[in-house]
Design an enzyme around this catalytic site. Structure first.
Site, PDB file in Angstrom:
ATOM      1  N   SER A 141       3.925 -71.291 -20.141  1.00  0.00           N
ATOM      2  CA  SER A 141       3.347 -69.822 -20.724  1.00  0.00           C
ATOM      3  C   SER A 141       4.134 -68.610 -20.086  1.00  0.00           C
ATOM      4  CB  SER A 141       1.906 -69.672 -20.722  1.00  0.00           C
ATOM      5  OG  SER A 141       1.510 -69.143 -19.295  1.00  0.00           O
ATOM      6  N   ASP A 161      -3.964 -77.901 -13.287  1.00  0.00           N
ATOM      7  CA  ASP A 161      -3.350 -77.718 -12.237  1.00  0.00           C
ATOM      8  C   ASP A 161      -2.224 -78.967 -11.718  1.00  0.00           C
ATOM      9  OD1 ASP A 161      -2.245 -77.429  -9.601  1.00  0.00           O
ATOM     10  OD2 ASP A 161      -4.074 -76.472  -8.771  1.00  0.00           O
ATOM     11  N   ASN A 171       8.550 -78.212 -15.180  1.00  0.00           N
ATOM     12  CA  ASN A 171       9.022 -76.877 -15.051  1.00  0.00           C
ATOM     13  C   ASN A 171       8.097 -76.018 -13.744  1.00  0.00           C
ATOM     14  OD1 ASN A 171      10.283 -74.103 -15.735  1.00  0.00           O
ATOM     15  ND2 ASN A 171       8.054 -73.872 -16.100  1.00  0.00           N
ATOM     16  N   SER A 206      16.710 -76.369  -8.527  1.00  0.00           N
ATOM     17  CA  SER A 206      17.241 -75.060  -8.194  1.00  0.00           C
ATOM     18  C   SER A 206      18.346 -75.061  -7.206  1.00  0.00           C
ATOM     19  CB  SER A 206      15.935 -74.321  -7.126  1.00  0.00           C
ATOM     20  OG  SER A 206      16.549 -73.092  -6.409  1.00  0.00           O
ATOM     21  N   TYR A 219      10.832 -75.205   0.166  1.00  0.00           N
ATOM     22  CA  TYR A 219      11.176 -75.373  -1.254  1.00  0.00           C
ATOM     23  C   TYR A 219      12.617 -76.092  -1.332  1.00  0.00           C
ATOM     24  CZ  TYR A 219      12.680 -72.973  -5.822  1.00  0.00           C
ATOM     25  OH  TYR A 219      12.854 -72.752  -7.124  1.00  0.00           O
TER      26      TYR A 219
HETATM   27  P1  NAP Z   1       7.460 -68.099 -12.428  1.00  0.00           P
HETATM   28  O1  NAP Z   1       7.846 -66.954 -13.391  1.00  0.00           O
HETATM   29  O2  NAP Z   1       6.777 -67.711 -11.298  1.00  0.00           O
HETATM   30  O3  NAP Z   1       6.468 -69.033 -13.556  1.00  0.00           O
HETATM   31  C1  NAP Z   1       5.804 -70.203 -12.607  1.00  0.00           C
HETATM   32  C2  NAP Z   1       5.200 -71.055 -13.733  1.00  0.00           C
HETATM   33  O4  NAP Z   1       4.820 -72.036 -13.087  1.00  0.00           O
HETATM   34  C3  NAP Z   1       4.105 -70.414 -14.337  1.00  0.00           C
HETATM   35  O5  NAP Z   1       4.138 -70.664 -15.869  1.00  0.00           O
HETATM   36  C4  NAP Z   1       2.968 -71.183 -13.560  1.00  0.00           C
HETATM   37  O6  NAP Z   1       1.825 -71.057 -14.645  1.00  0.00           O
HETATM   38  C5  NAP Z   1       3.319 -72.366 -13.163  1.00  0.00           C
HETATM   39  N1  NAP Z   1       2.551 -73.042 -12.336  1.00  0.00           N
HETATM   40  C6  NAP Z   1       2.598 -72.331 -11.071  1.00  0.00           C
HETATM   41  N2  NAP Z   1       1.622 -73.235 -10.416  1.00  0.00           N
HETATM   42  C7  NAP Z   1       1.163 -74.232 -11.116  1.00  0.00           C
HETATM   43  C8  NAP Z   1       0.342 -75.312 -11.138  1.00  0.00           C
HETATM   44  N3  NAP Z   1      -0.351 -75.540  -9.848  1.00  0.00           N
HETATM   45  N4  NAP Z   1       0.124 -75.971 -12.256  1.00  0.00           N
HETATM   46  C9  NAP Z   1       0.792 -75.641 -13.297  1.00  0.00           C
HETATM   47  N5  NAP Z   1       1.678 -74.757 -13.424  1.00  0.00           N
HETATM   48  C10 NAP Z   1       1.763 -73.903 -12.455  1.00  0.00           C
HETATM   49  O7  NAP Z   1       8.646 -69.073 -12.311  1.00  0.00           O
HETATM   50  P2  NAP Z   1      10.005 -69.255 -13.181  1.00  0.00           P
HETATM   51  O8  NAP Z   1      11.119 -68.437 -12.499  1.00  0.00           O
HETATM   52  O9  NAP Z   1       9.815 -69.483 -14.497  1.00  0.00           O
HETATM   53  O10 NAP Z   1      10.068 -70.734 -12.604  1.00  0.00           O
HETATM   54  C11 NAP Z   1       9.992 -71.933 -13.195  1.00  0.00           C
HETATM   55  C12 NAP Z   1      10.711 -73.049 -12.766  1.00  0.00           C
HETATM   56  O11 NAP Z   1      12.195 -72.769 -12.055  1.00  0.00           O
HETATM   57  C13 NAP Z   1      10.107 -73.197 -11.151  1.00  0.00           C
HETATM   58  O12 NAP Z   1      10.198 -74.578 -11.145  1.00  0.00           O
HETATM   59  C14 NAP Z   1      11.264 -72.741 -10.186  1.00  0.00           C
HETATM   60  O13 NAP Z   1      11.203 -73.391  -9.091  1.00  0.00           O
HETATM   61  C15 NAP Z   1      12.434 -72.774 -10.947  1.00  0.00           C
HETATM   62  N6  NAP Z   1      13.700 -71.843 -10.413  1.00  0.00           N
HETATM   63  C16 NAP Z   1      13.352 -70.742 -10.841  1.00  0.00           C
HETATM   64  C17 NAP Z   1      14.406 -69.752 -10.383  1.00  0.00           C
HETATM   65  C18 NAP Z   1      14.228 -68.351 -10.666  1.00  0.00           C
HETATM   66  O14 NAP Z   1      15.307 -67.439 -10.246  1.00  0.00           O
HETATM   67  N7  NAP Z   1      13.342 -67.789 -11.323  1.00  0.00           N
HETATM   68  C19 NAP Z   1      15.491 -70.248  -9.741  1.00  0.00           C
HETATM   69  C20 NAP Z   1      15.508 -71.442  -9.623  1.00  0.00           C
HETATM   70  C21 NAP Z   1      14.542 -72.402  -9.932  1.00  0.00           C
HETATM   71  P3  NAP Z   1       0.399 -70.209 -14.352  1.00  0.00           P
HETATM   72  O15 NAP Z   1       0.920 -68.728 -14.511  1.00  0.00           O
HETATM   73  O16 NAP Z   1      -0.434 -70.468 -15.737  1.00  0.00           O
HETATM   74  O17 NAP Z   1      -0.336 -70.427 -13.237  1.00  0.00           O
END
Ligand code: NAP
Length: 250
Positions: free
Chosen positions: A16, A65, A92, A144, A157
C-alpha cells in the site's frame, strides 16, 4: 510489447505504500487481480483498493504482519479460500533498523531479518504450495543494492538482503523445473519514505554518484516487477537485477 496479466492473481506484501504501492497499481493495470497486504497503513491500503475497484479492477486488502508466522499463515489461508490460486508473489515488505555494528542490538538484527528474510521465506513457502498444482508461478523478491555494495550502519539490512538474493537463487534452482520462476530486484536509492532520512542527510553526495543523474522512482522498480511477472520472462530465473541508475557501478 504488451504485458498482459489478465486472469492472474498477485499478492504484494507491503503493497500500500512506496514501491509496493506502485507495484500493486501497475500489476492491476496489467490486468491482474491484486491482493494488497498491509501491516499498519490501513487507510493507504483502502485508498488504493478503492481506486482500483473504481476502475472495475479486482482488488482486495489484507492486514498481516509478515514478520509474524501466524499472521502469514492466516493471509495465505484467506487467499486459498477466496482465490483458490496464486500466480504472482511479490515479497516487497521491508524495514530498516540502521545503526553502527558496535551499537547494534540483537533486536535490531532480528527485526530486520524477521521481516526482510524470514517473512519472504514464509510467504514463498505458502505461495509455492499454491503454485505447484498449476505448474506455474512467478516470485519476485525485492532485495537491495545494499546487499552488494555494503553501507555504514546497515550490517543487519545488507545481510538480510544478501540472504534474500541467495534464497532467490536456491529457490529458482529447486523450482524452475516445476514451472515457477524466482527472481530478485535490487533497487538503488528510490524516492520513498524508507529512503527519506538518508536522502535528507546525504542526498546531494549520493546523487553525484548516480550516473543517471536522479534518484529512482517507485515506477522504475514496478516496471521490472510487471515484466518479471509476465510470461515474457518465462526463461529468466534465479537472477538478481539491479535498478539503480548506475549507482552500484560508479
Ligand atoms: P516504505 O515506503 O518504507 O514501505 C515499506 C512497506 O513495507 C510498507 O508498505 C509497509 O507496510 C511494509 N511493511 C513494513 N513492515 C511490515 C510488516 N511487518 N508486515 C507487512 N508489511 C510491512 O519502503 P519502500 O522503499 O517502498 O521499500 C519497499 C522494499 O524495497 C523494501 O523491501 C525495501 O527494503 C526495498 N528497497 C527500498 C529502497 C529505497 O531506496 N526505497 C532501496 C532498496 C530496497 P505498512 O505501512 O502497512 O506497515
Amino acid at each position: 510489447m504488451r504485458l498482459d496479466l489478465s486472469g492472474k492473481i498477485a499478492l504484494i506484501t507491503g503493497g500500500s505504500r512506496g514501491i509496493g504501492r506502485e507495484t500493486s497499481l501497475l500489476l492491476s493495470q496489467a490486468g491482474a487481480r491484486v491482493i494488497i497486504n498491509y501491516n499498519r497503513s490501513k487507510e493507504e491500503a483502502e485508498r488504493i483498493r478503492d481506486e482500483m475497484v473504481r476502475r472495475a479492477a479486482e482488488a482486495e486488502i489484507f492486514q498481516a504482519d509478515i514478520a509474524k508466522p501466524q499472521e502469514v499463515k492466516a493471509l495465505f489461508e484467506h487467499i486459498s479460500k477466496t482465490c483458490k490460486r496464486l500466480d504472482i508473489l511479490v515479497n516487497n515488505a521491508g524495514v530498516l533498523k540502521d545503526t553502527l555494528l558496535l551499537s547494534m542490538e540483537l533486536s535490531d538484527w532480528d527485526k530486520v531479518h524477521d521481516l526482510n528474510l524470514r517473512g519472504a521465506f514464509l510467504c514463498t513457502k505458502f505461495a509455492v504450495e499454491m503454485m505447484l498444482p498449476h505448474h506455474s508461478g512467478k516470485i519476485i523478491n525485492i532485495a537491495s543494492i545494499g546487499a552488494i555494495k555494503g553501507g555504514r550502519g546497515q550490517t543487519n539490512y545488507a545481510a538480510a538482503k544478501g540472504g534474500l538474493i541467495s534464497f532467490t537463487r536456491a529457490c529458482a534452482d529447486e523450482l524452475s523445473g516445476k514451472g515457477i520462476q524466482v527472481n530478485a530486484i535490487l533497487p538503488g536509492m528510490i524516492v520513498t519514505e524508507m529512503s527519506s532520512r538518508v536522502r535528507k542527510r546525504a542526498g546531494e553526495s549520493i546523487l553525484k554518484n548516480i550516473p543517471s543523474g536522479r534518484f529512482g522512482e517507485p515506477i522504475d522498480v514496478a516496471n521490472l516487477v510487471v515484466f518479471l511477472a509476465s510470461d515474457k520472462a518465462d526463461y529468466i530465473t534465479g537472477q538478481s537485477i539491479v535498478v539503480d541508475g548506475g549507482l552500484s557501478i560508479s
